[in-house]
Design a protein around this motif. Sequence first.
Motif, short mmCIF file in Angstrom:
data_model
loop_
_atom_site.label_atom_id
_atom_site.label_comp_id
_atom_site.label_asym_id
_atom_site.label_seq_id
_atom_site.Cartn_x
_atom_site.Cartn_y
_atom_site.Cartn_z
N ALA A 1 38.46 56.23 91.82
CA ALA A 1 39.68 55.29 92.30
C ALA A 1 40.60 54.97 91.64
O ALA A 1 41.79 54.96 91.22
CB ALA A 1 39.60 56.00 93.77
N ARG B 1 41.70 56.02 88.34
CA ARG B 1 42.47 57.01 88.56
C ARG B 1 43.60 56.26 88.29
O ARG B 1 44.71 57.36 88.25
CB ARG B 1 42.01 57.91 89.60
CG ARG B 1 40.59 59.40 88.90
CD ARG B 1 40.80 60.33 89.52
NE ARG B 1 40.22 61.38 88.54
CZ ARG B 1 38.58 62.07 89.58
NH1 ARG B 1 38.89 62.06 90.63
NH2 ARG B 1 38.33 62.54 88.66
N ALA B 2 43.76 56.12 89.93
CA ALA B 2 44.97 54.91 89.69
C ALA B 2 46.04 54.41 88.67
O ALA B 2 46.96 53.78 87.73
CB ALA B 2 44.93 54.03 91.28
N LEU C 1 44.99 54.95 85.52
CA LEU C 1 45.56 56.23 84.78
C LEU C 1 46.73 56.91 84.78
O LEU C 1 47.82 56.67 84.52
CB LEU C 1 44.59 57.09 84.25
CG LEU C 1 43.31 56.92 83.92
CD1 LEU C 1 42.15 57.87 84.29
CD2 LEU C 1 43.51 56.65 82.29
N ARG C 2 46.89 57.06 86.16
CA ARG C 2 48.81 57.68 86.24
C ARG C 2 49.16 56.62 86.42
O ARG C 2 50.40 56.94 85.76
CB ARG C 2 48.20 57.77 88.17
CG ARG C 2 47.78 58.67 88.78
CD ARG C 2 48.07 59.45 89.80
NE ARG C 2 46.87 58.72 91.02
CZ ARG C 2 46.21 58.63 91.13
NH1 ARG C 2 45.62 59.99 91.21
NH2 ARG C 2 45.18 57.19 92.65
N ASP D 1 44.74 62.60 86.13
CA ASP D 1 43.68 62.16 87.52
C ASP D 1 42.53 63.66 87.83
O ASP D 1 41.97 62.93 89.18
CB ASP D 1 44.76 61.51 88.93
CG ASP D 1 45.57 62.86 89.58
OD1 ASP D 1 46.01 64.28 88.93
OD2 ASP D 1 45.82 61.79 90.44
N ASP E 1 39.10 65.94 88.58
CA ASP E 1 37.76 65.70 87.63
C ASP E 1 38.09 66.89 86.65
O ASP E 1 36.76 67.42 86.83
CB ASP E 1 37.49 66.91 88.90
CG ASP E 1 37.71 65.63 90.07
OD1 ASP E 1 36.89 64.80 90.85
OD2 ASP E 1 38.84 66.00 91.11
N ASN F 1 42.45 63.64 78.26
CA ASN F 1 42.18 63.80 79.59
C ASN F 1 40.78 62.99 79.90
O ASN F 1 39.98 62.15 80.66
CB ASN F 1 42.29 64.64 80.10
CG ASN F 1 43.99 64.67 80.69
OD1 ASN F 1 43.68 64.66 81.42
ND2 ASN F 1 44.52 65.39 79.65
N TRP G 1 38.08 58.13 80.30
CA TRP G 1 36.57 57.76 80.96
C TRP G 1 35.88 56.89 80.16
O TRP G 1 35.38 55.68 80.47
CB TRP G 1 35.18 58.07 81.70
CG TRP G 1 36.62 59.40 82.64
CD1 TRP G 1 37.75 59.78 82.37
CD2 TRP G 1 37.11 58.39 84.11
NE1 TRP G 1 38.79 60.60 83.96
CE2 TRP G 1 38.10 59.16 84.46
CE3 TRP G 1 36.06 57.37 84.90
CZ2 TRP G 1 37.99 59.20 85.80
CZ3 TRP G 1 36.80 57.30 85.84
CH2 TRP G 1 37.38 58.17 86.78
N CYS H 1 35.90 63.40 84.34
CA CYS H 1 36.82 64.38 83.83
C CYS H 1 36.09 65.45 82.91
O CYS H 1 36.16 64.61 81.69
CB CYS H 1 38.59 63.68 83.66
SG CYS H 1 39.77 65.26 82.68
#
Length: 381
Positions: free
Chosen positions: A131, A134-135, A137-138, A163, A165, A217, A221, A238
């Motif tokens: 989480a 992802r935040a 990355l946004r 963000d 999957d 994308n 990770w 992802c």
Amino acid sequence: MSKTIETIELVQPSPGTTRFLKVHRYGTAGAGAKAYFQAALHSDEYPGLMAANHLVGLLDKAEKAGHIIGEIVVVPVANPIGLGQQLNGYHVGRYEFSGGGNFNRGWPDFTDAVAGKLKGKLGADAAANVAMIRAALRDAVAEFEVTCEFDGLRKVLLGLSIDADMVFDLHCDNEALLHLYASARHRDLAAELAADLGAPVILLETEPGGNPFDETNAGAWWRLREALGEDAPFPDACFATTVELRGRADVYDHHGQADAAALFRFLQRRGVIAGDPGPLPPALGQPTPLEGTDVINAPAAGLVAYKKTIGEQIKAGETIAELIDLMAEDPGAARTPVISHASGLLFSMAVEKLVRPGAPIAKVAGAEPLAHRKAGKLLEN
Ligand SMILES: [Zn+2]
């Protein structure tokens, strides 16, 4: 939440011109796994447009039936910049006329930005780490500076996908069998998707190079893991894949329906949509390493006379085609054999048979890595 359709304007390229994207959203953010689809990033690859058109129809029905469990975002036309590129009556995609290069190369790498924000902040809880990443990355996408229309397009698309999957980038090849590219880290998911799609070729890479959309994308990770150098746990969260929906001429409702139904079943298997997808169809092929794929280029300019055809099993050293030197004075001495270095399935051929030196004329998916194929330079330009 019910379906929404959003219209997003891109940066104006010139006075009086504005292009826009349509974004179809299903489900609720954070309710479950998120799947992202886009079609025709190279713009002149229409099979993805057909598949996305049918997919939206299927998703609309599922949404009305209350079957959407997770979140699904579909951009049925990913590249209105390229769609507008006409030259003397021909649609010319792949590269941006304004000089931005290949539409599916050179996407931004957010590793440094995200690593800087997260250094020392991740903990022992993998889900919490996902989480936070992802935040971050946004945020990194939101901070991506845009000065031109193409970068604006990149920013919008990544803002929708970064963000997720699962990311599905729908392309096509010249004349080709259905095939897909994914990271070797997601071998099982790639094989499952290929089985549903009926794709006989699954090309797995560890480092394709060139920063295509899927790697931007998915690679966020593992690049972050390397950059942080910490042992805080988090998965490669992802799964991103480039799906090549056969060749450019394969634009038919029956293909689009079958492809959309396969993608829909894959989402059911992953719990994004309710309902029984039925048993997974038997695999038509096994994954092979991208560095085992021989991309066979024309050794000179000439006219290609194929000796093999799509779907044939090839042995290393076999002649795929002959290249005809049209300026040779003796037709008998005008032909140069072009051979495959790989043993495997011939899955891609050229549509344009008059080629320039270095043009790709065939691809053969072999199981063994080839000496001349270098990690980081595995994709075509
Ligand atoms: Zn493409």
